[in-house]
Design an enzyme around this catalytic site. Structure first.
Site, PDB file in Angstrom:
ATOM      1  CB  SER A 161      40.614  49.227  38.317  1.00  0.00           C
ATOM      2  OG  SER A 161      40.791  48.056  39.090  1.00  0.00           O
TER       3      SER A 161
ATOM      4  CG  HIS B 131      40.031  45.060  35.071  1.00  0.00           C
ATOM      5  ND1 HIS B 131      40.198  44.160  36.091  1.00  0.00           N
ATOM      6  CD2 HIS B 131      40.368  46.279  35.606  1.00  0.00           C
ATOM      7  CE1 HIS B 131      40.610  44.781  37.188  1.00  0.00           C
ATOM      8  NE2 HIS B 131      40.714  46.081  36.917  1.00  0.00           N
TER       9      HIS B 131
ATOM     10  CE1 TYR C 171      36.728  27.958  34.794  1.00  0.00           C
ATOM     11  CE2 TYR C 171      34.942  29.366  34.031  1.00  0.00           C
ATOM     12  CZ  TYR C 171      35.385  28.284  34.769  1.00  0.00           C
ATOM     13  OH  TYR C 171      34.493  27.531  35.486  1.00  0.00           O
TER      14      TYR C 171
ATOM     15  CG  HIS D 155      43.938  36.479  37.462  1.00  0.00           C
ATOM     16  ND1 HIS D 155      45.069  37.103  37.940  1.00  0.00           N
ATOM     17  CD2 HIS D 155      42.887  37.230  37.871  1.00  0.00           C
ATOM     18  CE1 HIS D 155      44.700  38.181  38.617  1.00  0.00           C
ATOM     19  NE2 HIS D 155      43.394  38.281  38.593  1.00  0.00           N
TER      20      HIS D 155
ATOM     21  NE  ARG E 129      39.435  37.957  43.646  1.00  0.00           N
ATOM     22  CZ  ARG E 129      39.612  38.807  42.641  1.00  0.00           C
ATOM     23  NH1 ARG E 129      39.382  40.100  42.826  1.00  0.00           N
ATOM     24  NH2 ARG E 129      40.039  38.396  41.462  1.00  0.00           N
TER      25      ARG E 129
ATOM     26  CG  ASP F 126      35.062  39.007  37.086  1.00  0.00           C
ATOM     27  OD1 ASP F 126      34.524  39.639  37.992  1.00  0.00           O
ATOM     28  OD2 ASP F 126      36.107  39.384  36.528  1.00  0.00           O
TER      29      ASP F 126
ATOM     30  NE  ARG G 210      39.713  46.210  43.099  1.00  0.00           N
ATOM     31  CZ  ARG G 210      40.177  45.295  42.246  1.00  0.00           C
ATOM     32  NH1 ARG G 210      40.910  45.664  41.238  1.00  0.00           N
ATOM     33  NH2 ARG G 210      39.934  44.013  42.429  1.00  0.00           N
TER      34      ARG G 210
ATOM     35  NE  ARG H 106      57.944  60.383  31.160  1.00  0.00           N
ATOM     36  CZ  ARG H 106      58.374  59.867  30.007  1.00  0.00           C
ATOM     37  NH1 ARG H 106      58.613  58.580  29.896  1.00  0.00           N
ATOM     38  NH2 ARG H 106      58.553  60.658  28.967  1.00  0.00           N
TER      39      ARG H 106
END
Ligand code: CMX
Length: 456
Positions: free
Chosen positions: A263, A293, A337, A339, A348, A396, A422, A442
């Site tokens: 994101s 995500h 689970y 990352h 977190r 999460d 976010r 780019r």
């Protein structure tokens, strides 16, 4: 252990709460010149310095580990987790102002820290709350647009479309059309960003009400409440102090996770075209809506509830182990689970678990208990499975179960709450990208044939 440089940062006066009463814009005006000078020196003295090498695994492996982006507000260490301008989550919990009557840091104080690298005073944080509350109403045409969506349209799709439509009022776009100077880009970006952050609670709550609570009337925005106090009230949970506090913590913690996540990177890429903050953040929301995500928090709860339905709420570690293996053998990932960067339990996740430990009513929740029990066995199962580089929980794994306990049970909505959060990090970076004059992104792509030729 804090590193030496981090200890220095933590002790520095910018992390001590002063009785200052500056606005966010005035504070940015103070801090921007030093960063501009830092970047200028890098450009003039070190442009050709080498910071790493590019391997084939970076190119075909989703650019993992490739150092290729500038992002100042937070840094993610694989073992220690996230730091916001050098502050760990427990540091932030100590120094960032809470809302009146609450203990958890507010979204405004996290936004202030991300934007300026400084801890706001209580007065500054309150004044920002008021400014956001004053800007929080939605334009009528956006209300009508959102009301016209079928209730079967995923809440994240609705959020992304609502945010994109808000660009009707973009001051950046209007000023660009009338020929503003490059040095002014950041001020208009800041204005758009604050307007967008202010309007997200009303937009996100309207989507919730339309889809799940049709016919309920939304209260007006309360100018004496903080952003998330208002969000909770607009959702219809204003009387639930503990849920409101949980939302404050959740939203502050999810605000930023350095620049390379899908994101954040999306908003940065789109913003680099000088698309305004509404367009760049709506693009970010569609990246957040992917199951690998931000959608994972919805998937975790779906998975935990399915486990509970199959095994009952009083399950043994052995039964959870078998259920984990069943999930893995069916070719699915265990949601919550693993990352892309972290190689330890996500701090977190730990902070949200500590919130559960501190609230006796959450100890009675079967879903909260199931999350905890799953954590006690899942890392060993994932290690034995042997695929993931990180067998530990990410944020999460736990974020949805507390919402569920407090009555916010519609798990398709959970990523929208992540989306309200976010914005803090993505829009901070939009302001800084304009203040530093960062260029259009780019990178160079290669065909398979070209890649083969390069390595022969
Ligand atoms: N369960 C089962 N297998 C897993 C796994 C999990 N939780 N996490 C990773 N793996 C597998 C991968 O699918 C990959 O398998 P293949 O080689 O067959 O493709 C292998 O392990 C190696 O993956 P990795 O390098 O450890 O992880 P990635 O960086 O590729 O992916 C992530 C990271 C988060 C997408 C992955 O761990 C995952 O799918 N987790 C479950 C979904 C989730 O919780 N997402 C939320 C992340 C936090 C966020 O961004 O919000």
């Amino acid at each position: 252990m804090l590193s030496c440089s981090t200890r220095t940062l933590f002790n520095a006066s910018r992390f001590v709460r002063h009785a200052s009463t500056k606005t966010l814009k005035e504070t940015l005006q103070e801090v921007i010149p030093a960063k501009q000078e830092q970047l200028r020196k890098l450009k003039t003295d070190h442009l050709q310095a080498v910071v790493g090498e590019v391997k084939v695994e970076n190119i075909i492996g989703g650019m993992r580990g490739l150092k290729a982006m500038l992002w100042d507000a937070s840094v993610l260490d694989p073992n220690e987790g996230i730091r916001f301008h050098g502050l760990s989550i427990p540091d932030c919990q100590k120094v960032l102002p809470a809302a009146p009557g609450g203990k958890e840091m507010t979204a405004e104080s996290m936004l202030w820290l991300l934007m300026t690298g400084r801890v706001p005073s209580e007065a500054e944080s309150r004044q920002l709350s008021r400014e956001l509350a004053e800007k929080g109403e939605l334009p009528e045409f956006v209300e009508k647009l959102v009301d016209s969506f079928p209730t079967t349209l995923h809440p994240m799709t609705q959020l992304g479309m609502g945010v994109a439509a808000l660009n009707h009022d973009s001051v950046f776009q209007a000023a660009y059309e009338s020929g503003m100077k490059k040095s002014e880009y950041w001020t208009y970006t800041l204005e758009d960003s604050l307007n967008l952050i202010a309007r997200l609670p009303a937009l996100a709550a309207r989507i919730y009400r339309n889809v799940y609570k049709p016919g309920m009337t939304m209260p007006a925005i309360n100018r004496d409440l903080d952003l998330i106090g208002n969000y909770s009230a607009l959702l219809g949970f204003g009387d639930n102090h503990n849920l409101t506090e949980y939302l404050r913590l959740y939203i502050a913690l999810h605000g930023d996770h350095e620049g390379g996540n899908a994101s954040a990177h999306t908003s940065h890429l789109v913003g680099s075209t000088l698309a305004d903050p509404y367009l760049s953040y709506s693009a970010a929301l569609f990246a957040l809506a992917g199951p690998l995500h931000g959608l994972a928090n919805q998937e975790v709860l779906r998975w935990q509830l399915a486990m509970q339905a199959e095994l009952g709420s009083d399950v043994s570690h052995e039964q959870i182990k078998e259920y984990l293996w069943k999930t893995l053998k069916s070719g699915q990932v265990v949601p919550g689970y693993g990352h892309g960067v972290l190689r330890n339990p996500d701090p977190r996740f730990i902070a949200l678990q500590e919130f559960c430990d501190a609230h006796p009513e959450l100890q009675q929740s079967p879903v909260v208990a199931l999350v905890k029990k799953t954590y006690e066995v899942a890392p060993d199962v994932l290690k034995e499975h042997g695929k993931t580089k990180n067998p530990y929980p990410n944020v999460d794994a736990t974020s949805g179960c507390v919402l569920h306990h407090y009555g916010l049970k519609e798990f398709k909505y959970y990523t929208v709450i992540f989306g309200v959060s976010r914005a803090l990090g993505c829009l901070t970076q939009s302001v800084w990208a304009r203040a530093l004059g960062l260029p259009l992104e780019r990178p160079k792509s290669l065909s398979l044939d070209a890649l083969e030729k390069l390595i022969q």
